[in-house]
Write an enzyme that holds these catalytic residues in place. Structure first.
Site, PDB file in Angstrom:
ATOM      1  N   CYS A   1       0.841  -1.213   0.000  1.00 21.41           N
ATOM      2  CA  CYS A   1       0.000   0.000   0.000  1.00 21.41           C
ATOM      3  C   CYS A   1       0.868   1.251   0.000  1.00 21.41           C
ATOM      4  CB  CYS A   1      -0.916   0.018   1.210  1.00 21.41           C
ATOM      5  SG  CYS A   1      -2.037  -1.386   1.298  1.00 21.41           S
TER       6      CYS A   1
HETATM    7  C1  BEZ Z   1       0.526  -4.570   1.781  1.00 20.14           C
HETATM    8  O1  BEZ Z   1       0.018  -3.499   1.449  1.00 20.14           O
HETATM    9  O2  BEZ Z   1       1.729  -4.763   1.733  1.00 20.14           O
HETATM   10  C2  BEZ Z   1      -0.334  -5.678   2.244  1.00 20.14           C
HETATM   11  C3  BEZ Z   1      -1.493  -5.414   2.948  1.00 20.14           C
HETATM   12  C4  BEZ Z   1      -2.271  -6.461   3.385  1.00 20.14           C
HETATM   13  C5  BEZ Z   1      -1.887  -7.766   3.106  1.00 20.14           C
HETATM   14  C6  BEZ Z   1      -0.744  -8.016   2.369  1.00 20.14           C
HETATM   15  C7  BEZ Z   1       0.044  -6.966   1.929  1.00 20.14           C
END
Ligand code: BEZ
Length: 212
Positions: free
Chosen positions: A46
């Protein structure tokens, strides 16, 4: 879970965000909109996505598109996380992030997929035209960051096909040849498209990008 389909009117809502209370329709005004959810603040993928979106803001603005992100974290959390994004992605997050703590906006858009995660939004994308109709819906799992070049590409296609009787072929990019809409007979297409029409098959007619 709400189901929003292509051609539906995007629902309006009022929500807290990283920049205060926002009414979605007021925020969009007469612009195109891209509403995209992400699973959670302070997560690695994210962080790259939101930083990339910020770096693409000029590209979206050139296309008259306003961005707005969403997760179920609080506005205070968003504010702290934005500092990290700006630092590590060397950018300035310059669009609101909705703080959907009660999941009302997420549920309105079907952004929570219980078999993926009952509490977090997946990576949903809604592209909304100025008349507020939903033009594109994408859903990615948490483990796959989105390709913002693809979002620009699809906006180029949506904006071109909204005003010209064409469709865009596989892997099309702005400036490349486009497909004549199947509904137009070839004789009519040859009058309509002054740059020329190539009939490869009666149902497959190509013409240069009208905007190129
Ligand atoms: C991420 O944004 O890295 C992420 C968020 C939730 C689950 C897996 C990855």
């Amino acid at each position: 879970m709400a189901t929003i389909r292509l051609g539906d009117t995007a629902p309006n809502f009022t929500a807290e965000s990283s920049v205060g209370t926002i009414n979605f329709y007021d925020y969009l005004g007469d612009s195109w909109g891209i509403l995209f959810s992400h699973p959670a603040d302070f997560t690695p993928v994210c962080t790259t996505e939101l930083g990339t979106a910020a770096k693409f803001k000029d590209e979206f603005e050139q296309r008259n598109v306003k961005m707005i992100a969403l997760s179920v974290d609080s506005a205070a959390s968003h504010t702290e996380w934005i500092k990290d994004i700006n630092e590590v992605q060397q950018t300035v997050v310059n669009f609101p992030i909705i703080a959907d703590e009660d999941k009302s906006v997420s549920n309105l858009h079907g952004m929570i997929h219980p078999k993926a995660d009952n509490n977090l939004t997946v990576r949903s994308v809604f592209i909304i035209a100025p008349d507020k109709t939903v033009k594109l819906i994408l859903t990615y799992p948490a483990s796959t960051g989105r390709n913002f070049y693809e979002l620009l590409r699809v906006i180029d296609s949506l904006q071109l096909t909204a005003y010209h009787k064409v469709a865009t072929p596989a892997n099309w990019d702005k400036g490349q040849d486009v497909v004549v809409s199947p509904a137009i007979p070839t004789a009519e297409a040859k009058e309509l498209f002054e740059k020329g029409v190539e009939e490869i098959k009666p149902y497959l007619r190509m013409t240069p990008d009208p905007l190129a």
